[in-house]
Design an enzyme around this catalytic site. Sequence first.
Site, PDB file in Angstrom:
ATOM      1  N   TYR A 172       2.590  10.208   0.563  1.00 30.56           N
ATOM      2  CA  TYR A 172       3.762   9.683   1.264  1.00 30.56           C
ATOM      3  C   TYR A 172       5.044  10.145   0.577  1.00 30.56           C
ATOM      4  O   TYR A 172       5.482   9.574  -0.421  1.00 30.56           O
ATOM      5  CB  TYR A 172       3.718   8.158   1.311  1.00 30.56           C
ATOM      6  CG  TYR A 172       2.510   7.567   2.006  1.00 30.56           C
ATOM      7  CD1 TYR A 172       1.734   8.306   2.886  1.00 30.56           C
ATOM      8  CD2 TYR A 172       2.141   6.244   1.765  1.00 30.56           C
ATOM      9  CE1 TYR A 172       0.636   7.753   3.514  1.00 30.56           C
ATOM     10  CE2 TYR A 172       1.038   5.676   2.404  1.00 30.56           C
ATOM     11  CZ  TYR A 172       0.290   6.443   3.270  1.00 30.56           C
ATOM     12  OH  TYR A 172      -0.812   5.890   3.895  1.00 30.56           O
ATOM     13  N   ASP A 183       0.833  -1.203   0.000  1.00 28.78           N
ATOM     14  CA  ASP A 183       0.000   0.000   0.000  1.00 28.78           C
ATOM     15  C   ASP A 183       0.864   1.248   0.000  1.00 28.78           C
ATOM     16  O   ASP A 183       1.842   1.343   0.749  1.00 28.78           O
ATOM     17  CB  ASP A 183      -0.897   0.012   1.243  1.00 28.78           C
ATOM     18  CG  ASP A 183      -1.685   1.310   1.345  1.00 28.78           C
ATOM     19  OD1 ASP A 183      -2.645   1.473   0.563  1.00 28.78           O
ATOM     20  OD2 ASP A 183      -1.345   2.156   2.189  1.00 28.78           O
ATOM     21  N   LYS A 242      -3.858   5.786  -3.333  1.00 26.94           N
ATOM     22  CA  LYS A 242      -4.947   6.609  -2.804  1.00 26.94           C
ATOM     23  C   LYS A 242      -5.234   7.810  -3.688  1.00 26.94           C
ATOM     24  O   LYS A 242      -4.410   8.226  -4.498  1.00 26.94           O
ATOM     25  CB  LYS A 242      -4.609   7.044  -1.378  1.00 26.94           C
ATOM     26  CG  LYS A 242      -4.354   5.845  -0.456  1.00 26.94           C
ATOM     27  CD  LYS A 242      -4.002   6.249   0.948  1.00 26.94           C
ATOM     28  CE  LYS A 242      -3.745   5.018   1.819  1.00 26.94           C
ATOM     29  NZ  LYS A 242      -2.460   4.371   1.479  1.00 26.94           N
TER      30      LYS A 242
END
Length: 328
Positions: free
Chosen positions: A56, A51, A82
């Site tokens: 990030y 993930d 995401k």
Amino acid sequence: MKKRQIGTTGLMVTEIGFGGAAIGGLYRESSLQTANAAMQAAWDSGARMFDTAPFYGAGLSERRMGDFIREHGIDDAVLSTKVGRLLRPVPADQAPGNGYVKALPFAVDFDYSYDAIMKSVEMSYARLGLNRIDILYVHDIGVLTHGAERNARHFRDFCGSGIRALQELKAAGVIKGWGLGVNEVQVCLDVMAETDIDCILLAGRYTLLDRSAERKLLPLCQDRRTSLVIGGVFNSGILATGPVRDAHFDYAAPSPDVVARVTALQRLANDYGIPLAAAALQFPLRNTNIASVLVGTAKASSVQRNIELMTVHVPDEFYVRAEEHAIR
């Protein structure tokens, strides 16, 4: 490693997955070498769920994870990223960082609309360098991140057009499933009142210590056949370290109440001769609706240690006695 299914998607994910925040430099620098070593340790252990997110490291985690998975074989992995934040290039000295050390030079704009979600997916494909994304999570929608006023606007955008984007992507086979990637329960209930979702990546709200999801969300997910992937299983570290000085709970110093609860859990673990971290890591998977637990770290040694904790026998009686110390 054992696998479980995500909702009704047919996707089978390993019970332990790898979370990519730390390899994007969360709180401390992560070199390419150490990031690759951490992912390799997860792969060697049998973990095949990976993930990441644009947030990030402002794209750094996606770049690193995409390169790693491409080298090791995307057909063997399940990949999630995401939507909800768009990256915008800025001069390096104006990059906000957002808690990431040596992040890439991008600012982050929240947008949960149809057009933004479609653009975000295209940008993620480019950063990943892959031709497949299995799951998309709607990242950090909710009052906890945005406050009530801003979230009301974001929620309108998402319900007004963002949901349609994700439904179209799934119907076209671009993704196999979608859901929410959040740190709070209420927004999950709010979204599920509007539409069915395949999965929720829920951080810190179904743990040995924090059972906030237990009363309403878990039964609803069971009824709707919505799977949960659990992140933040150590509640920012305190369930791994115990109630030591400088321990963190929910990214901050713990309250006296939290310290007292974790102290009681630590004593209980000592009574049974087990590491508290082992009990915390294994706890979510006792529920059959939990598909996977994410281990997020940039250290190969930490990945290996967490995998070893999965082999520790934790008696059922421990969990029964631990219930009285949980936050609900």
